[in-house]
Design an enzyme around this catalytic site. Structure first.
Site, PDB file in Angstrom:
ATOM      1  N   GLY A 252     -25.123-128.181 100.736  1.00  0.00           N
ATOM      2  CA  GLY A 252     -25.743-129.300 100.033  1.00  0.00           C
ATOM      3  C   GLY A 252     -27.089-128.924  99.450  1.00  0.00           C
ATOM      4  CG  ASP A 253     -30.121-127.767 101.989  1.00  0.00           C
ATOM      5  OD1 ASP A 253     -30.405-128.967 101.812  1.00  0.00           O
ATOM      6  OD2 ASP A 253     -30.011-127.261 103.124  1.00  0.00           O
TER       7      ASP A 253
END
Length: 309
Positions: A252-253
């Site tokens: 997600g990062d």
């Protein structure tokens, strides 16, 4: 320049043991130390993709210097506010025999209002040089739900796009300042809107509600089923090819890094979503968190399917 914010940076320590035993001596078979915190897991893939990246936030003591030194091989410039106390460590113990993970997360130092006010001054100067700002993760002790709200306002006042990726009260209060983009998961969408979000159309409508309330881009991950984005141009869904994922932690990062890249490069929402999806998928193919190989991303990129819904 992409400016990343990690208010609660840490040293991530991963220990691999053969059979973790409580109350006994455990011999570590492998260990790895990496600069940690969600913002730094955005910094690394953004830099790998070729962006000029500056990282800011709070670090302290010898551990803080280690975090900064660990970013140098990636070409990431450090502009952290330094505390006297030591930066925290987050220990991940992987039991190879039983395939069980145990984590120990240190509380870290406390940031006073005086320290945060001084950081805001430093941050405002950095924002002036940035093309886009990405702020992620938790905050240190001493800061409350207004921390990101205050930083978002600084970005907005400077006319700079800002991505906010956090959770709970920090997200709830942060979006009141109307960041350019957020990337909530389904539970966070439910928290923000009170909607059930059990079907895709309900998720889209909930994201539209947040968009109508002032957030320009609302990106929602659907896990292995890709993601979708609600924005002024419409609603777009990304579907990624099936891959043999090795490590999905931090993907997600990595996706946030792709969004920051797309915004800084002036790409369309479609192409930004495509790039973010490809970087996230490429990151899942590698064991190290916050890392990908450009050849993987370039191979996946044309396979990402973008449709308007």
């Amino acid at each position: 320049m992409i400016l990343t914010v990690t208010l609660n940076a840490a040293i991530d320590k991963r220990y691999v043991v053969d059979g973790f035993r409580i109350g006994e001596v455990n011999r570590v078979r492998e260990c790895a130390y990496t600069p940690g915190g969600k913002g730094l897991n955005v910094s690394k893939p953004a830099s790998i993709a070729g962006a000029d990246v500056t990282a800011t936030g709070f670090v302290g003591g010898h551990a803080g210097h280690y975090i900064e030194d660990s970013l140098k091989p990636f070409g990431i410039k450090s502009e952290f506010y330094h505390m006297k106390e030591e930066s925290r460590s987050c220990i991940n113990i992987w039991d190879e025999a039983n395939h069980i993970q145990t984590e120990f997360l240190e509380p870290g130092f406390t940031v006073s209002e005086e320290d945060f006010a001084k950081f805001e001054e430093k941050f405002a100067g950095l924002v002036e040089k940035a093309d886009v700002v990405s702020m992620s993760g938790s905050v240190p002790k001493g800061l409350d739900g207004t921390a990101y709200q205050r930083l978002v306002k600084i970005c907005k006042a400077a006319g700079k796009p800002v991505i906010l990726d956090t959770s709970g009260k920090l997200l709830e209060m942060g979006i009141q300042a109307c960041p350019t983009m957020i990337k909530p998961n389904i539970d966070e969408i439910r928290m923000l809107t009170g909607k059930g979000c059990d079907r895709l159309d309900e998720m889209v409508e909930a994201a539209r509600e947040i968009h109508r309330n002032g957030v320009e881009i609302v990106a929602v991950s659907l896990g292995g089923d890709g993601s979708f984005v609600v924005c002024d141009e419409g609603v777009f869904r990304a579907e990624v090819p099936r891959i043999d994922a090795v490590n999905t932690v931090g993907c997600g990062d990595s996706m946030i890094a792709g969004y920051a890249l797309g915004i800084s490069e002036g790409l369309s929402v479609r192409e930004t979503l495509r790039k973010a999806s490809a970087i996230s998928a490429a990151a899942a193919l590698r064991e190290e968190t916050g890392f990908f190989v450009r050849e993987d991303m370039e191979r996946i990129l044309p396979q990402v399917k973008i449709t308007e819904i």
